[in-house]
Design a protein around this motif. Structure first.
Motif, PDB file in Angstrom:
ATOM      1  N   LEU A  23      -8.997   6.727 -18.156  1.00  0.00           N
ATOM      2  CA  LEU A  23      -8.360   5.451 -17.805  1.00  0.00           C
ATOM      3  C   LEU A  23      -7.688   4.813 -19.017  1.00  0.00           C
ATOM      4  O   LEU A  23      -7.341   3.627 -18.988  1.00  0.00           O
ATOM      5  N   SER A  24      -7.471   5.557 -20.067  1.00  0.00           N
ATOM      6  CA  SER A  24      -6.910   5.001 -21.296  1.00  0.00           C
ATOM      7  C   SER A  24      -5.466   4.556 -21.110  1.00  0.00           C
ATOM      8  O   SER A  24      -4.760   5.014 -20.213  1.00  0.00           O
ATOM      9  N   TYR A  25      -5.049   3.617 -21.959  1.00  0.00           N
ATOM     10  CA  TYR A  25      -3.676   3.091 -21.982  1.00  0.00           C
ATOM     11  C   TYR A  25      -3.251   2.541 -20.616  1.00  0.00           C
ATOM     12  O   TYR A  25      -2.285   2.970 -20.010  1.00  0.00           O
ATOM     13  N   ASN A  26      -4.039   1.576 -20.152  1.00  0.00           N
ATOM     14  CA  ASN A  26      -3.710   0.787 -18.968  1.00  0.00           C
ATOM     15  C   ASN A  26      -3.869  -0.683 -19.335  1.00  0.00           C
ATOM     16  O   ASN A  26      -3.874  -1.036 -20.514  1.00  0.00           O
ATOM     17  N   ARG A  27      -4.020  -1.541 -18.343  1.00  0.00           N
ATOM     18  CA  ARG A  27      -4.203  -2.981 -18.596  1.00  0.00           C
ATOM     19  C   ARG A  27      -5.447  -3.489 -17.872  1.00  0.00           C
ATOM     20  O   ARG A  27      -5.487  -4.616 -17.390  1.00  0.00           O
ATOM     21  N   LEU A  28      -6.455  -2.649 -17.785  1.00  0.00           N
ATOM     22  CA  LEU A  28      -7.668  -2.980 -17.048  1.00  0.00           C
ATOM     23  C   LEU A  28      -8.485  -4.046 -17.781  1.00  0.00           C
ATOM     24  O   LEU A  28      -8.865  -3.857 -18.938  1.00  0.00           O
ATOM     25  N   PRO A  29      -8.825  -5.167 -17.103  1.00  0.00           N
ATOM     26  CA  PRO A  29      -9.709  -6.161 -17.715  1.00  0.00           C
ATOM     27  C   PRO A  29     -11.181  -5.782 -17.556  1.00  0.00           C
ATOM     28  O   PRO A  29     -12.024  -6.211 -18.345  1.00  0.00           O
ATOM     29  N   THR A  30     -11.481  -4.977 -16.555  1.00  0.00           N
ATOM     30  CA  THR A  30     -12.836  -4.501 -16.316  1.00  0.00           C
ATOM     31  C   THR A  30     -12.752  -3.263 -15.439  1.00  0.00           C
ATOM     32  O   THR A  30     -11.672  -2.880 -14.985  1.00  0.00           O
ATOM     33  N   ILE A  31     -13.888  -2.617 -15.203  1.00  0.00           N
ATOM     34  CA  ILE A  31     -13.944  -1.447 -14.322  1.00  0.00           C
ATOM     35  C   ILE A  31     -15.111  -1.625 -13.356  1.00  0.00           C
ATOM     36  O   ILE A  31     -16.060  -2.350 -13.650  1.00  0.00           O
ATOM     37  N   PRO A  32     -15.042  -0.950 -12.202  1.00  0.00           N
ATOM     38  CA  PRO A  32     -16.173  -1.042 -11.263  1.00  0.00           C
ATOM     39  C   PRO A  32     -17.336  -0.171 -11.721  1.00  0.00           C
ATOM     40  O   PRO A  32     -17.215   0.594 -12.682  1.00  0.00           O
ATOM     41  N   THR A  33     -18.450  -0.286 -11.046  1.00  0.00           N
ATOM     42  CA  THR A  33     -19.589   0.590 -11.312  1.00  0.00           C
ATOM     43  C   THR A  33     -19.204   2.028 -10.976  1.00  0.00           C
ATOM     44  O   THR A  33     -18.592   2.295  -9.941  1.00  0.00           O
ATOM     45  N   LEU A  34     -19.558   2.951 -11.854  1.00  0.00           N
ATOM     46  CA  LEU A  34     -19.152   4.347 -11.727  1.00  0.00           C
ATOM     47  C   LEU A  34     -20.337   5.227 -11.350  1.00  0.00           C
ATOM     48  O   LEU A  34     -21.491   4.882 -11.617  1.00  0.00           O
ATOM     49  N   PRO A  35     -20.074   6.397 -10.756  1.00  0.00           N
ATOM     50  CA  PRO A  35     -21.168   7.308 -10.424  1.00  0.00           C
ATOM     51  C   PRO A  35     -21.805   7.879 -11.697  1.00  0.00           C
ATOM     52  O   PRO A  35     -21.133   8.057 -12.711  1.00  0.00           O
ATOM     53  N   ASN A  36     -23.087   8.176 -11.631  1.00  0.00           N
ATOM     54  CA  ASN A  36     -23.806   8.694 -12.799  1.00  0.00           C
ATOM     55  C   ASN A  36     -23.358  10.085 -13.209  1.00  0.00           C
ATOM     56  O   ASN A  36     -23.697  10.563 -14.291  1.00  0.00           O
ATOM     57  N   SER A  37     -22.592  10.748 -12.366  1.00  0.00           N
ATOM     58  CA  SER A  37     -22.124  12.105 -12.675  1.00  0.00           C
ATOM     59  C   SER A  37     -21.074  12.136 -13.780  1.00  0.00           C
ATOM     60  O   SER A  37     -20.848  13.187 -14.393  1.00  0.00           O
ATOM     61  N   VAL A  38     -20.422  10.993 -14.068  1.00  0.00           N
ATOM     62  CA  VAL A  38     -19.338  10.961 -15.060  1.00  0.00           C
ATOM     63  C   VAL A  38     -19.878  11.326 -16.435  1.00  0.00           C
ATOM     64  O   VAL A  38     -20.834  10.716 -16.926  1.00  0.00           O
TER      65      VAL A  38
END
Length: 199
Positions: free
Chosen positions: A130-145
């Motif tokens: 998700l690099s080089y975007n304009r995200l202020p936050t991210i949602p909860t992600l699966p533990n598999s990442v």
């Protein structure tokens, strides 16, 4: 396969049910594609799709749910490198709740300000770029990442927990071209459960 087509601006496709690869990208140079119309969506695709590449174009949005059995998805580099805020996906809000076999999702180098909460259901996901975007936050992600790259966004907060399967995590800032500044005022996330984290 519409790879390296620098003249194509838009196309419409009735997706065949036997689709196994989808290539609409320009790895050598920027393409000018800005519109893809899929009248029958990807709902008829029942085969395993290993490669779904829609990268290095000039897309500003994507509204079609992905094929259920897609494994590797690449939407990176849809913004214009000469004008960082021109083009690029601005949001990624499609429903991913059925995409449990997806392993890679690359949305880097766009203009995302948000991504779908349904990414939590992608229980096979190991690489999230998700690099080089304009995200202020991210949602909860699966533990598999395992690999989580959030470099050069506008992050001001993170979820209360990060994936326990992480081996690599990057939330650094970048002063380079189109780079964003992640400014996290505090850190209270416990990483003791991320026993494989090495970077």
């Amino acid at each position: 396969d519409l790879r390296d087509n620098t003249s194509l601006k838009q196309f419409s496709l009735n997706v065949p049910s036997g689709l196994t690869t989808f290539h609409v990208y320009g790895p050598q140079y920027k393409c000018i594609l800005n519109s893809i119309i899929i009248p029958n969506t990807f709902s008829s695709c029942t085969n395993n799709i290993n490669e779904f590449f829609v990268s290095n174009n000039l897309l500003t949005g994507w509204t079609y749910d992905l094929p259920v059995k897609v494994k590797n998805v690449f939407f990176q580099s849809n913004r214009d490198g000469n004008n960082c805020y021109q083009f690029g996906l601005s949001s990624f809000t499609i429903n991913l709740s059925a995409n449990t076999v997806m392993q890679t999702l690359n949305l880097s180098n766009n203009n995302l300000t948000g991504i779908t909460d349904t990414i939590i259901y992608c229980t096979g996901l190991t690489t999230l770029e998700l690099s080089y975007n304009r995200l202020p936050t991210i949602p909860t992600l699966p533990n598999s990442v395992q690999t989580l790259n959030l470099k050069a966004n506008n992050l001001t907060s993170l979820p209360a927990t990060l994936p326990t399967g992480m081996t690599s995590f990057d939330a650094s800032s970048s002063g380079g071209a189109c780079g964003g500044s992640n400014i996290l005022p505090s850190w209270s996330i416990t990483l003791t459960s991320c026993t494989n984290l090495n970077s």
